[in-house]
Design a protein around this motif. Structure first.
Motif, short mmCIF file in Angstrom:
data_model
loop_
_atom_site.label_atom_id
_atom_site.label_comp_id
_atom_site.label_asym_id
_atom_site.label_seq_id
_atom_site.Cartn_x
_atom_site.Cartn_y
_atom_site.Cartn_z
N UNK A 11 -0.23 -3.80 -10.69
CA UNK A 11 -1.20 -3.13 -9.81
C UNK A 11 -0.84 -3.40 -8.35
N UNK A 12 -0.58 -4.67 -8.02
CA UNK A 12 -0.22 -5.02 -6.64
C UNK A 12 1.07 -4.32 -6.19
N UNK A 13 1.96 -4.04 -7.14
CA UNK A 13 3.24 -3.39 -6.81
C UNK A 13 3.09 -1.88 -6.60
N UNK A 14 1.86 -1.38 -6.77
CA UNK A 14 1.59 0.05 -6.58
C UNK A 14 2.48 0.95 -7.45
N UNK A 15 2.67 0.54 -8.69
CA UNK A 15 3.43 1.37 -9.63
C UNK A 15 2.62 2.64 -9.90
N UNK A 16 3.23 3.78 -9.73
CA UNK A 16 2.54 5.05 -9.96
C UNK A 16 2.50 5.34 -11.46
N UNK A 17 1.31 5.42 -12.00
CA UNK A 17 1.16 5.60 -13.45
C UNK A 17 0.28 6.80 -13.83
#
Length: 226
Positions: A11-17
Motif C-alpha cells: 500500500x505504501x509503495x502505491x502499487x496500482x491494483x
C-alpha cells in the motif's frame, strides 16, 4: 514478518491494483470470473480475455447458456485459451454438477463450499479459492505463483498451498481497521483479501522479470526480510 506487513508495504509503495479484472465493478461479470478460473490455467491472461470475448459475442453469459451449448462449440469459443479440449470438458463437467446440486446462481454462491469445489475435476486449490473469494465473497485469500515469488524472496519456504495462504493471511484479520484506513475506505475482510491478491499480482507483474526483482521492488521488499 506477517502478511499484514507485506500488505502494508505494498500500500505504501502505491502499487496500482484497481484495474485488476477480477475486482468488483471492473470489466468481468461473476459468470466470466467463474469461467476464467478454468481458462487461465496454463496460459496468459490476454488469451483468457480473448476466449471470454468469444463467449460474450456468442451470448454465453450465464451457466444456463453453457448447458445448452455442445462441447465442440464450446471448444471453438475458448480456443484462444489453449488446452481447449480439456478445459471444455472441465467446464461442461462443472456445469453438470452445478445443475445436480444447485437451483440458482445465488443459491450456489451462498451454499457452495471448498470441499464441493475441490471435487470438481480441473479445479485446484487456487481455482477454488478464486471462486470462494471473488464470487461467493468468502473470507478466503487466493495465493498463487506470484505469492510464492514474494514469499521465496523474503526467505519463507512454504511447503504447501495452505502453508503459503496462512503465511500471507497472518495478522490481516486483526488489523482489518488499520488496513481500511490505509486504503482510505471501509473494507470487509473478504474485500481486503481481494485487494491483497490484486496488489501481489500487480507488484510481481511490475517488478519481477522471471526470478529477477527490479531495484524498486528490492527497495519495497528488502526491509521485510527475516
Amino acid at each position: 514478518m506477517s502478511g499484514y506487513e507485506i500488505f502494508k508495504a505494498l500500500i505504501y509503495a502505491n502499487i496500482e491494483y484497481k484495474d485488476f479484472d477480477w475486482l468488483e465493478g471492473n470489466n468481468l461479470s461473476e459468470f466470466e470470473i467463474l469461467i476464467s478460473v478454468v481458462l487461465t490455467q496454463n496460459t496468459n491472461w490476454k488469451n483468457v480475455l480473448k476466449a471470454l470475448a468469444n463467449l460474450k459475442q456468442a451470448n454465453i453469459t450465464k451457466i444456463e447458456d453453457l448447458s445448452n451449448l455442445n462441447t465442440q462449440d464450446l471448444v471453438l469459443l475458448i480456443k484462444p485459451s489453449g488446452f481447449y479440449n480439456t478445459k471444455a470438458k472441465y467446464i461442461k463437467n462443472f456445469t453438470q454438477k452445478y445443475f445436480q446440486d444447485f437451483n440458482s446462481f445465488e443459491f450456489f454462491k451462498d451454499e457452495v463450499d471448498r470441499e464441493w469445489l475441490l471435487n470438481i475435476k480441473g479445479f485446484g486449490q487456487e481455482s477454488v479459492d478464486g471462486i470462494l473469494n471473488y464470487i461467493c465473497k468468502k473470507e478466503v485469500l487466493v495465493v498463487d505463483a506470484y505469492s510464492a515469488k514474494i514469499a521465496n524472496y523474503l526467505g519463507c519456504e512454504c511447503q504447501s498451498y495452505d502453508e503459503l495462504a496462512d503465511f500471507f493471511k497472518k495478522d490481516i484479520a486483526k488489523n482489518q481497521q488499520k488496513l481500511s484506513i490505509l486504503l482510505k475506505k471501509e473494507c470487509r475482510l473478504y474485500e481486503l483479501y481481494q485487494i491483497f491478491h490484486a496488489l501481489i499480482v500487480s507488484f510481481c507483474k511490475i517488478h519481477f522479470q522471471g526470478k529477477k526483482l527490479s531495484a524498486e521492488g528490492v527497495a519495497i521488499l528488502e526491509p521485510l526480510k527475516f
